[in-house]
Design a protein around this motif. Sequence first.
Motif, PDB file in Angstrom:
ATOM      1  N   HIS A 166      52.453  63.581  49.239  1.00  0.00           N
ATOM      2  CA  HIS A 166      53.330  62.894  48.287  1.00  0.00           C
ATOM      3  C   HIS A 166      54.750  63.068  48.812  1.00  0.00           C
ATOM      4  O   HIS A 166      55.373  64.105  48.604  1.00  0.00           O
ATOM      5  CB  HIS A 166      53.192  63.507  46.895  1.00  0.00           C
ATOM      6  CG  HIS A 166      53.952  62.765  45.839  1.00  0.00           C
ATOM      7  ND1 HIS A 166      53.462  62.542  44.575  1.00  0.00           N
ATOM      8  CD2 HIS A 166      55.186  62.181  45.849  1.00  0.00           C
ATOM      9  CE1 HIS A 166      54.345  61.868  43.855  1.00  0.00           C
ATOM     10  NE2 HIS A 166      55.406  61.643  44.620  1.00  0.00           N
ATOM     11  N   CYS A 167      55.226  62.035  49.491  1.00  0.00           N
ATOM     12  CA  CYS A 167      56.533  62.117  50.129  1.00  0.00           C
ATOM     13  C   CYS A 167      57.449  60.971  49.737  1.00  0.00           C
ATOM     14  O   CYS A 167      58.606  60.918  50.166  1.00  0.00           O
ATOM     15  CB  CYS A 167      56.390  62.164  51.647  1.00  0.00           C
ATOM     16  SG  CYS A 167      55.441  60.792  52.330  1.00  0.00           S
ATOM     17  N   GLY A 168      56.967  60.036  48.921  1.00  0.00           N
ATOM     18  CA  GLY A 168      57.804  58.925  48.478  1.00  0.00           C
ATOM     19  C   GLY A 168      58.749  59.342  47.369  1.00  0.00           C
ATOM     20  O   GLY A 168      58.644  60.442  46.811  1.00  0.00           O
ATOM     21  N   HIS A 169      59.657  58.463  47.030  1.00  0.00           N
ATOM     22  CA  HIS A 169      60.665  58.758  46.008  1.00  0.00           C
ATOM     23  C   HIS A 169      60.139  58.604  44.581  1.00  0.00           C
ATOM     24  O   HIS A 169      60.848  58.928  43.624  1.00  0.00           O
ATOM     25  CB  HIS A 169      61.879  57.843  46.185  1.00  0.00           C
ATOM     26  CG  HIS A 169      62.668  58.102  47.425  1.00  0.00           C
ATOM     27  ND1 HIS A 169      63.034  59.360  47.835  1.00  0.00           N
ATOM     28  CD2 HIS A 169      63.191  57.247  48.359  1.00  0.00           C
ATOM     29  CE1 HIS A 169      63.749  59.287  48.953  1.00  0.00           C
ATOM     30  NE2 HIS A 169      63.842  58.011  49.292  1.00  0.00           N
ATOM     31  N   GLY A 170      58.934  58.067  44.408  1.00  0.00           N
ATOM     32  CA  GLY A 170      58.416  57.877  43.058  1.00  0.00           C
ATOM     33  C   GLY A 170      57.655  59.092  42.553  1.00  0.00           C
ATOM     34  O   GLY A 170      57.075  59.837  43.351  1.00  0.00           O
ATOM     35  N   PRO A 171      57.605  59.345  41.233  1.00  0.00           N
ATOM     36  CA  PRO A 171      58.299  58.595  40.185  1.00  0.00           C
ATOM     37  C   PRO A 171      59.795  58.934  40.080  1.00  0.00           C
ATOM     38  O   PRO A 171      60.546  58.199  39.453  1.00  0.00           O
ATOM     39  CB  PRO A 171      57.556  59.007  38.913  1.00  0.00           C
ATOM     40  CG  PRO A 171      57.080  60.387  39.208  1.00  0.00           C
ATOM     41  CD  PRO A 171      56.745  60.398  40.674  1.00  0.00           C
ATOM     42  N   ILE A 172      60.196  60.071  40.680  1.00  0.00           N
ATOM     43  CA  ILE A 172      61.626  60.403  40.749  1.00  0.00           C
ATOM     44  C   ILE A 172      61.916  60.954  42.139  1.00  0.00           C
ATOM     45  O   ILE A 172      61.059  61.565  42.773  1.00  0.00           O
ATOM     46  CB  ILE A 172      62.057  61.420  39.665  1.00  0.00           C
ATOM     47  CG1 ILE A 172      61.163  62.659  39.691  1.00  0.00           C
ATOM     48  CG2 ILE A 172      62.072  60.782  38.286  1.00  0.00           C
ATOM     49  CD1 ILE A 172      61.595  63.752  38.732  1.00  0.00           C
ATOM     50  N   ARG A 173      63.117  60.735  42.599  1.00  0.00           N
ATOM     51  CA  ARG A 173      63.525  61.167  43.931  1.00  0.00           C
ATOM     52  C   ARG A 173      63.587  62.696  43.991  1.00  0.00           C
ATOM     53  O   ARG A 173      64.061  63.357  43.064  1.00  0.00           O
ATOM     54  CB  ARG A 173      64.894  60.570  44.268  1.00  0.00           C
ATOM     55  CG  ARG A 173      65.365  60.822  45.681  1.00  0.00           C
ATOM     56  CD  ARG A 173      66.734  60.170  45.872  1.00  0.00           C
ATOM     57  NE  ARG A 173      66.634  58.720  45.799  1.00  0.00           N
ATOM     58  CZ  ARG A 173      66.573  57.921  46.863  1.00  0.00           C
ATOM     59  NH1 ARG A 173      66.613  58.433  48.079  1.00  0.00           N
ATOM     60  NH2 ARG A 173      66.488  56.617  46.709  1.00  0.00           N
ATOM     61  N   GLY A 174      63.088  63.265  45.075  1.00  0.00           N
ATOM     62  CA  GLY A 174      63.152  64.704  45.291  1.00  0.00           C
ATOM     63  C   GLY A 174      64.163  65.039  46.383  1.00  0.00           C
ATOM     64  O   GLY A 174      64.686  64.149  47.065  1.00  0.00           O
ATOM     65  N   LYS A 175      64.397  66.304  46.542  1.00  0.00           N
ATOM     66  CA  LYS A 175      65.396  66.753  47.510  1.00  0.00           C
ATOM     67  C   LYS A 175      65.038  66.333  48.931  1.00  0.00           C
ATOM     68  O   LYS A 175      65.920  66.035  49.750  1.00  0.00           O
ATOM     69  CB  LYS A 175      65.540  68.274  47.426  1.00  0.00           C
ATOM     70  CG  LYS A 175      66.643  68.850  48.296  1.00  0.00           C
ATOM     71  CD  LYS A 175      66.770  70.358  48.097  1.00  0.00           C
ATOM     72  CE  LYS A 175      67.886  70.937  48.972  1.00  0.00           C
ATOM     73  NZ  LYS A 175      68.004  72.410  48.791  1.00  0.00           N
ATOM     74  N   HIS A 176      63.730  66.322  49.234  1.00  0.00           N
ATOM     75  CA  HIS A 176      63.301  66.017  50.605  1.00  0.00           C
ATOM     76  C   HIS A 176      62.279  64.878  50.644  1.00  0.00           C
ATOM     77  O   HIS A 176      61.509  64.776  51.600  1.00  0.00           O
ATOM     78  CB  HIS A 176      62.698  67.270  51.257  1.00  0.00           C
ATOM     79  CG  HIS A 176      63.651  68.415  51.359  1.00  0.00           C
ATOM     80  ND1 HIS A 176      64.734  68.416  52.217  1.00  0.00           N
ATOM     81  CD2 HIS A 176      63.699  69.599  50.686  1.00  0.00           C
ATOM     82  CE1 HIS A 176      65.397  69.557  52.089  1.00  0.00           C
ATOM     83  NE2 HIS A 176      64.792  70.288  51.166  1.00  0.00           N
ATOM     84  N   THR A 177      62.272  64.023  49.615  1.00  0.00           N
ATOM     85  CA  THR A 177      61.369  62.875  49.659  1.00  0.00           C
ATOM     86  C   THR A 177      61.978  61.772  50.524  1.00  0.00           C
ATOM     87  O   THR A 177      63.161  61.788  50.844  1.00  0.00           O
ATOM     88  CB  THR A 177      61.085  62.337  48.248  1.00  0.00           C
ATOM     89  OG1 THR A 177      62.330  62.002  47.607  1.00  0.00           O
ATOM     90  CG2 THR A 177      60.346  63.359  47.408  1.00  0.00           C
ATOM     91  N   GLY A 178      61.127  60.826  50.892  1.00  0.00           N
ATOM     92  CA  GLY A 178      61.576  59.706  51.723  1.00  0.00           C
ATOM     93  C   GLY A 178      60.653  59.525  52.908  1.00  0.00           C
ATOM     94  O   GLY A 178      60.319  60.495  53.606  1.00  0.00           O
ATOM     95  N   LEU A 179      60.216  58.303  53.142  1.00  0.00           N
ATOM     96  CA  LEU A 179      59.287  58.039  54.234  1.00  0.00           C
ATOM     97  C   LEU A 179      59.934  58.227  55.596  1.00  0.00           C
ATOM     98  O   LEU A 179      59.243  58.471  56.586  1.00  0.00           O
ATOM     99  CB  LEU A 179      58.720  56.625  54.101  1.00  0.00           C
ATOM    100  CG  LEU A 179      57.911  56.369  52.822  1.00  0.00           C
ATOM    101  CD1 LEU A 179      57.279  54.995  52.873  1.00  0.00           C
ATOM    102  CD2 LEU A 179      56.851  57.432  52.614  1.00  0.00           C
ATOM    103  N   ASP A 180      61.264  58.155  55.657  1.00  0.00           N
ATOM    104  CA  ASP A 180      61.940  58.412  56.927  1.00  0.00           C
ATOM    105  C   ASP A 180      61.755  59.861  57.365  1.00  0.00           C
ATOM    106  O   ASP A 180      61.679  60.151  58.565  1.00  0.00           O
ATOM    107  CB  ASP A 180      63.433  58.071  56.807  1.00  0.00           C
ATOM    108  CG  ASP A 180      64.124  58.814  55.670  1.00  0.00           C
ATOM    109  OD1 ASP A 180      63.451  59.152  54.672  1.00  0.00           O
ATOM    110  OD2 ASP A 180      65.348  59.024  55.767  1.00  0.00           O
TER     111      ASP A 180
END
Length: 323
Positions: A166-180
């Motif tokens: 689970h690395c996407g920004h949903g349902p809320i953005r996390g400190k280190h989320t993002g597919l990049d």
Amino acid sequence: MPEPPRSDADVPRFTAELGLPGLVDVHVHFLPERMLRKVWAYFDQAETHYGRPWPIQYRTPEPERVATLEELGVLHYAPLVYPHKPGMARWLTEWVGEFAKATPAAVRTATLFPEPDVADYLGAAVEAGARAVKVHVQVGSFDPRDDLLRPAWGLLAEAGVPAIVHCGHGPIRGKHTGLDIIAEVLKEHPQLPIVLAHAGMPDFAEALDLVQSFENVHLDTTMVGTDFSLEIAPLPPDWPERLVDVADRVVLGTDFPNIPYPYHEQIAAVAGWAAADDRLGAGFLRSVLYEAPARLLGVGDERVPPADDTHAWNRNEPGPCRR
């Protein structure tokens, strides 16, 4: 194409009309009771956290939840656990190993956290037969590029055990989320089998790009395309068309039991994608609901009759992951 299921009780009819023995779900959650109650309490405050209610659909005792999956025709599933701080991943991995031993339909899984002993407990779990590893970047609030995780990623890449991340920004953005960010891990470990949980929600286009760029990356369907999720994470208009080229790497996931709607709505959403493009159809449904997740987890010894509409992508041979 059979009519999509209209209720949970209708799901076995739907899978039978597809010629399937049942379902394989790569993304369900079973947790120690105290921890699960805390998770449910968090969802009870969803309006504070997410700005909308999130009523748990299957808030029942563990034996009843196991029975519900059996009634739905889920033949195999990956029970996923995840830590939110150091020191939890080892005992959660041990707990879920015992759960899988006692639950015939559950495959053995593991989890991880960036800590000095991660390769030790993860290696022991893989040696004991773990078939998937849950990595929750959002809840754990850790950077998947952390140096402490390098041996863990290397271990999974070598063993061919998929990480459900689970690395996407949903349902809320996390400190280190993002597919990049997870893309950087994949560049360092290009053979690493990764399942992008929730299909990378809400960055679906970027998730599809990663699937096309790395041969061992999959998408799971967890919560994707349901009415609940479409309100906050609409799919691209050409979503079914874009699935055609990666169709054999889309696998069923649901987030049972922590979903705010009945299980059958996820199956109906996938059926909608299949109906929207003639190149998908019933063959795509058979792949997503059973064949591809069974291949990924190394399960599925039930006999599946050959389909009349087998597509080039609808393969039955083992995939790149360990068997």
